[in-house]
Motif scaffolding. Structure first.
Motif, PDB file in Angstrom:
ATOM      1  N   ASP A 175       0.846  -1.194   0.000  1.00 12.40           N
ATOM      2  CA  ASP A 175       0.000   0.000   0.000  1.00 12.40           C
ATOM      3  C   ASP A 175       0.883   1.246   0.000  1.00 12.40           C
ATOM      4  O   ASP A 175       1.367   1.666   1.056  1.00 12.40           O
ATOM      5  N   PRO A 176       1.088   1.852  -1.157  1.00 19.71           N
ATOM      6  CA  PRO A 176       1.979   3.013  -1.245  1.00 19.71           C
ATOM      7  C   PRO A 176       1.489   4.243  -0.480  1.00 19.71           C
ATOM      8  O   PRO A 176       2.256   5.165  -0.263  1.00 19.71           O
ATOM      9  N   THR A 177       0.239   4.240  -0.028  1.00 17.18           N
ATOM     10  CA  THR A 177      -0.243   5.382   0.764  1.00 17.18           C
ATOM     11  C   THR A 177       0.081   5.222   2.246  1.00 17.18           C
ATOM     12  O   THR A 177      -0.110   6.162   3.015  1.00 17.18           O
ATOM     13  N   LEU A 178       0.585   4.060   2.634  1.00 22.59           N
ATOM     14  CA  LEU A 178       0.974   3.814   4.025  1.00 22.59           C
ATOM     15  C   LEU A 178       2.358   4.407   4.260  1.00 22.59           C
ATOM     16  O   LEU A 178       3.327   4.012   3.625  1.00 22.59           O
ATOM     17  N   VAL A 179       2.439   5.362   5.154  1.00 20.37           N
ATOM     18  CA  VAL A 179       3.710   6.037   5.428  1.00 20.37           C
ATOM     19  C   VAL A 179       4.399   5.425   6.637  1.00 20.37           C
ATOM     20  O   VAL A 179       5.577   5.124   6.608  1.00 20.37           O
ATOM     21  N   CYS A 180       3.658   5.230   7.713  1.00 20.21           N
ATOM     22  CA  CYS A 180       4.218   4.713   8.963  1.00 20.21           C
ATOM     23  C   CYS A 180       3.532   3.396   9.314  1.00 20.21           C
ATOM     24  O   CYS A 180       2.356   3.390   9.694  1.00 20.21           O
ATOM     25  N   THR A 181       4.264   2.305   9.193  1.00 18.95           N
ATOM     26  CA  THR A 181       3.683   1.004   9.503  1.00 18.95           C
ATOM     27  C   THR A 181       3.595   0.763  11.005  1.00 18.95           C
ATOM     28  O   THR A 181       2.796  -0.051  11.449  1.00 18.95           O
ATOM     29  N   CYS A 182       4.386   1.465  11.779  1.00 20.91           N
ATOM     30  CA  CYS A 182       4.323   1.315  13.237  1.00 20.91           C
ATOM     31  C   CYS A 182       2.999   1.829  13.795  1.00 20.91           C
ATOM     32  O   CYS A 182       2.466   1.287  14.755  1.00 20.91           O
ATOM     33  N   ASN A 183       2.493   2.909  13.196  1.00 23.07           N
ATOM     34  CA  ASN A 183       1.281   3.559  13.701  1.00 23.07           C
ATOM     35  C   ASN A 183       0.118   3.522  12.716  1.00 23.07           C
ATOM     36  O   ASN A 183      -0.911   4.141  12.976  1.00 23.07           O
ATOM     37  N   ASP A 184       0.291   2.845  11.596  1.00 18.97           N
ATOM     38  CA  ASP A 184      -0.738   2.833  10.541  1.00 18.97           C
ATOM     39  C   ASP A 184      -1.142   4.253  10.153  1.00 18.97           C
ATOM     40  O   ASP A 184      -2.318   4.609  10.109  1.00 18.97           O
ATOM     41  N   LEU A 185      -0.154   5.065   9.860  1.00 18.72           N
ATOM     42  CA  LEU A 185      -0.379   6.451   9.458  1.00 18.72           C
ATOM     43  C   LEU A 185      -0.229   6.530   7.936  1.00 18.72           C
ATOM     44  O   LEU A 185       0.789   6.108   7.388  1.00 18.72           O
ATOM     45  N   TYR A 186      -1.240   7.072   7.300  1.00 24.22           N
ATOM     46  CA  TYR A 186      -1.299   7.119   5.838  1.00 24.22           C
ATOM     47  C   TYR A 186      -1.072   8.535   5.325  1.00 24.22           C
ATOM     48  O   TYR A 186      -1.137   9.502   6.093  1.00 24.22           O
ATOM     49  N   VAL A 187      -0.840   8.648   4.034  1.00 25.62           N
ATOM     50  CA  VAL A 187      -0.612   9.945   3.398  1.00 25.62           C
ATOM     51  C   VAL A 187      -1.736  10.917   3.749  1.00 25.62           C
ATOM     52  O   VAL A 187      -1.487  12.071   4.110  1.00 25.62           O
TER      53      VAL A 187
END
Length: 63
Positions: free
Chosen positions: A9-21
Motif C-alpha cells: 500500500d503506497p499510501t501507508l507512510v508509517c507502519t508502526c502507527n498505521d499512518l497514511y498519506v
C-alpha cells in the motif's frame, strides 16, 4: 518498519502507527509541519523513525 506492508500500500507512510498519506495531509492542513506534531494530531508518537524522511517530504511538497 514493515517494508512488505508498505510495498503493498503506497499510501501507508508509517507502519508502526498505521499512518497514511491522507492522515499526514490532514495534520499539515491543520497547521502542523513538525514530525512529532503531525503524529500528535492523531494521538500518536513516532516509534522507529524510519518514516521521518517520507513525512518531511510530504510536508515540503504540500506547504
Amino acid at each position: 518498519m514493515d517494508t512488505e506492508r508498505k510495498a503493498q500500500d503506497p499510501t501507508l507512510v508509517c507502519t508502526c502507527n498505521d499512518l497514511y498519506v491522507d492522515d499526514i495531509k490532514e495534520a499539515i492542513e491543520f497547521g502542523e509541519e513538525e514530525y512529532r506534531e503531525i503524529f500528535a494530531v492523531h494521538g500518536l508518537q513516532p516509534r522507529c523513525g524510519e518514516c521521518r524522511c517520507h513525512v518531511e517530504a510530504l510536508v515540503k511538497g504540500i506547504s
